[in-house]
Design a protein around this motif. Structure first.
Motif, mmCIF file in Angstrom:
data_model
loop_
_atom_site.group_PDB
_atom_site.id
_atom_site.type_symbol
_atom_site.label_atom_id
_atom_site.label_comp_id
_atom_site.label_asym_id
_atom_site.label_seq_id
_atom_site.Cartn_x
_atom_site.Cartn_y
_atom_site.Cartn_z
ATOM 1 N N THR A 28 0.869 -1.253 -0.149
ATOM 2 C CA THR A 28 0.193 -0.016 -0.113
ATOM 3 C C THR A 28 0.849 1.249 0.013
ATOM 4 O O THR A 28 0.652 2.214 -0.521
ATOM 5 N N SER A 29 2.081 1.322 0.966
ATOM 6 C CA SER A 29 2.680 2.324 0.987
ATOM 7 C C SER A 29 3.387 2.680 -0.303
ATOM 8 O O SER A 29 3.568 3.939 -0.714
ATOM 9 N N TYR A 30 4.203 1.453 -0.936
ATOM 10 C CA TYR A 30 4.664 1.762 -2.267
ATOM 11 C C TYR A 30 3.869 2.636 -3.081
ATOM 12 O O TYR A 30 4.118 3.304 -3.960
ATOM 13 N N LEU A 31 2.792 1.901 -3.467
ATOM 14 C CA LEU A 31 1.766 2.472 -4.553
ATOM 15 C C LEU A 31 1.349 3.937 -4.198
ATOM 16 O O LEU A 31 1.559 4.896 -5.040
ATOM 17 N N LEU A 32 1.134 4.334 -2.756
ATOM 18 C CA LEU A 32 0.937 5.756 -2.554
ATOM 19 C C LEU A 32 1.955 6.704 -2.477
ATOM 20 O O LEU A 32 1.637 7.647 -3.304
ATOM 21 N N ASN A 33 3.215 5.961 -2.201
ATOM 22 C CA ASN A 33 4.375 7.053 -2.361
ATOM 23 C C ASN A 33 4.698 7.181 -3.690
ATOM 24 O O ASN A 33 5.178 8.284 -3.997
#
Length: 177
Positions: free
Chosen positions: A93-98
């Protein structure tokens, strides 16, 4: 006593000279006397980047804490496993949002190398979290829910600081011209 008031001065029409009773046309305002440096232009971007990284981190933290407590207390998972599994979900999730929000203005070659480095560095961050949780549970012998969550939050804080620094340095690099 009466006061005499002067009528307001009326500026001349464009191209006409001023006559008695008309105001001179105003001069344009001078440019700002303080030059804007590159550093002051970068500061708002840095603040926005840090704020969005923090918000993405908040979402990841909610996923990690909720998942860890769900696994630990309702699914009888071990203390370290209960941290690692939700952290992996949080990582994706964090990779995609970042990538698509926080660091969208930074380079990406699209090769997948960025994704692999992100996960490697996130693995180091996960290790920091697991060490804090394991230290609280196994070394200190604190097995209660409050102590578990305090260890989890300390680990998340330390890991987040490492992740922000490392992602900026090695994953989401500045645009090269």
């Amino acid at each position: 006593m009466s006061t005499l008031q002067r009528p307001a001065a009326v500026p001349p029409a464009p191209g006409e000279p001023a006559t008695a009773g008309q105001a001179e046309p105003a001069e344009p305002a001078p440019a700002s006397p303080v030059p804007v440096s590159g550093a002051s232009r970068r500061l708002p971007r840095f603040v926005r980047e840090l704020a969005t990284f923090g918000f993405v981190g908040f979402i990841g933290t909610v996923i990690t804490i909720a998942g860890a407590n769900l696994m630990r207390h309702w699914l009888d998972g071990g203390p370290v496993t209960s941290v690692v599994v939700p952290t992996m979900v949080s990582t994706v999730t964090s990779y995609l949002l970042n990538r698509h929000w926080t660091f969208r203005h930074r380079d990406s070659d699209g090769s997948g190398k960025e994704f692999v480095i992100f996960f490697g560095l996130n693995g180091v961050g996960t290790g920091i979290q697991a060490l804090c949780t394991g230290f609280t549970f196994y070394t200190l012998g604190l097995h209660g829910g409050l102590s578990y969550n305090i260890g989890l939050l300390v680990g998340l804080g330390l890991a987040s600081a490492f992740r922000y620094w490392s992602y900026r340095k090695w994953v989401f690099t500045p645009v090269t011209v």
